[in-house]
Design a protein around this motif. Sequence first.
Motif: not given
Length: 184
Positions: A24, A26, A60-62, A64, A77, A80, A82, A107, A125, A127
């Motif tokens: 991660d 992010s 929201p779409v994460e 990676s 990751v 996120t 949006v 986001h 992706g 969601a």
Amino acid sequence: MYKFPLMILTLILTLPGCKSNVRDSSPTVLNNGIQFQQNKVTIDAQHAKVIMKASGATYPVEFSIRRAADPDQRMDVQGTVVDTGRGKVFGWIAKVNETVHSATLKHFPQLEVQADVDQPFEVSGYASGGSIGNGYRCGPVRSTFTPERGKVYLVEFQFVGSRCEQHVFDVTRPQERVPVASLP
């Protein structure tokens, strides 16, 4: 008498390992402070730039990524995204949405990363979202392509009715969206 605190301690020590199949990177408030926009990537002659966005809904779409040359092959990751409605609602409404989502929820309207050239690059992706009595999940949807030197790519996670798709485009010339074939 001591079972309840012991169960909570076990749960606290176990939960961080639940997502061990991914890394991660992010942004977080703790690591990055309050951000009003995501960091931008500059393109250079030795790399490609990959932009990740969502369109079609405000879930929201994460995102990676996985780089072929990375010794740790777990998905990483990136954050996120949006779709805040830019171009569909009044500009000031989209700007307020972007500021609130970026500063508080991390986001962003888009994410940018640098990619190694001539090596497969994978973007995933996923969601999820919802409100009271209504939930939504779609993905993960994966796209793998081989970036070329000095190019800019857009990976767009698209909500299409009740399903989702992910497409890769070469947007080196901003006025053109050239589809990029995904590797098997």
